[in-house]
Design a protein around this motif. Structure first.
Motif, mmCIF file in Angstrom:
data_model
loop_
_atom_site.group_PDB
_atom_site.id
_atom_site.type_symbol
_atom_site.label_atom_id
_atom_site.label_comp_id
_atom_site.label_asym_id
_atom_site.label_seq_id
_atom_site.Cartn_x
_atom_site.Cartn_y
_atom_site.Cartn_z
ATOM 1 N N GLU A 1 67.501 90.462 26.620
ATOM 2 C CA GLU A 1 68.560 90.825 25.928
ATOM 3 C C GLU A 1 68.281 91.930 24.991
ATOM 4 O O GLU A 1 68.988 92.714 24.320
ATOM 5 N N LYS A 2 67.004 91.510 24.171
ATOM 6 C CA LYS A 2 66.759 92.347 23.025
ATOM 7 C C LYS A 2 66.248 93.760 23.436
ATOM 8 O O LYS A 2 66.768 94.779 22.760
ATOM 9 N N ALA A 3 65.734 93.774 24.538
ATOM 10 C CA ALA A 3 65.242 94.944 25.154
ATOM 11 C C ALA A 3 66.323 95.864 25.763
ATOM 12 O O ALA A 3 66.575 97.163 25.446
ATOM 13 N N LYS A 4 67.355 95.310 26.056
ATOM 14 C CA LYS A 4 68.687 95.702 26.597
ATOM 15 C C LYS A 4 69.366 96.434 25.476
ATOM 16 O O LYS A 4 69.915 97.588 25.562
ATOM 17 N N ASN B 1 60.609 76.790 28.016
ATOM 18 C CA ASN B 1 60.726 77.520 26.842
ATOM 19 C C ASN B 1 60.264 79.169 26.991
ATOM 20 O O ASN B 1 60.943 80.029 26.534
ATOM 21 N N SER B 2 59.599 79.122 28.037
ATOM 22 C CA SER B 2 59.135 80.704 28.482
ATOM 23 C C SER B 2 60.213 81.341 29.158
ATOM 24 O O SER B 2 60.481 82.440 28.931
ATOM 25 N N ARG B 3 60.929 80.464 29.967
ATOM 26 C CA ARG B 3 62.400 81.179 30.665
ATOM 27 C C ARG B 3 63.237 81.633 29.340
ATOM 28 O O ARG B 3 63.871 82.815 29.442
ATOM 29 N N GLN B 4 63.343 80.777 28.615
ATOM 30 C CA GLN B 4 64.247 81.341 27.478
ATOM 31 C C GLN B 4 63.831 82.322 26.662
ATOM 32 O O GLN B 4 64.626 83.171 26.209
ATOM 33 N N GLN B 5 62.441 82.405 26.310
ATOM 34 C CA GLN B 5 61.945 83.436 25.504
ATOM 35 C C GLN B 5 62.092 84.631 26.452
ATOM 36 O O GLN B 5 62.379 85.725 25.891
#
Length: 193
Positions: A112-115, A102-106
């Motif tokens: 992606e959001k930051a990009k 879960n932490s890797r997925q988050q």
């Protein structure tokens, strides 16, 4: 008999002196239990390498290369952790693996959001920069065209354009109202040579 002899003498009246010391009896009992544990068959397997008859094969068959390996596996079986601890360790390992996933997925989602946000910010910055460049070029062209106009008699108009005559926008601490009034009057009625 002095006072110290009376303390060492057994007293027959209360029965304490005739009995054995309870602390010594407890210590003797604990020592015998420890000696029994040390001589237990399960713990002596690894020390001597001999397999006791109670743990050895009754048929005379060997389950591995030698009887010592069978004894070690039996000792391991005797000392294995309880089923509840094993289940807890497995559940804990599964929970930790799930949390890691879960932490890797988050983390990938946040990257992606930051990009995307960074790209949007760069686009806004570039747009603002282009607007500023366009405004600066237009102001520069206007200033160059004003400098090229060298008509006699328009000097005070050019000075008035370069000065800020709005008293509210003035950031100076000094009073410049007299100078402002002189420049305005010169603009309206220039000096004649």
């Amino acid at each position: 008999m002095d006072d110290f002899d009376m303390l060492n003498a057994p007293s027959a009246g209360n029965g304490v002196g005739s009995e054995e010391d309870p602390a010594a009896a407890f210590l003797a009992q604990q020592e015998s239990e420890i000696a029994g544990i040390e001589n237990d068959e399960g713990f002596s397997i690894l020390d001597s390498g001999d397999v006791p008859s109670s743990l050895g094969d009754t048929n005379g068959e060997s389950n591995g290369p030698s009887d010592a390996y069978a004894a070690i596996s039996n000792a391991d079986r005797l000392q294995a952790e309880p089923e509840s601890l094993r289940k807890w360790r497995e559940e804990q390992r599964e929970r930790l693996e799930e949390l890691d996933a879960n932490s890797r997925q988050q983390e990938t989602e946040w990257k992606e959001k930051a990009k995307v946000e960074l790209e949007e910010w760069h686009a806004r910055q570039n747009e603002q920069l282009e607007k500023t460049k366009t405004n600066n070029r237009a102001a520069e062209e206007a200033m160059i065209s004003d400098l090229d106009e060298n008509n006699p008699g328009t000097e005070w108009e050019r000075v008035a354009r370069l000065c800020d005559f709005n008293p509210k926008s003035s950031k100076q601490a000094k009073d410049v109202s007299r100078m402002r009034s002189v420049l305005i009057s010169l603009k309206q009625s220039p000096l004649v040579r």
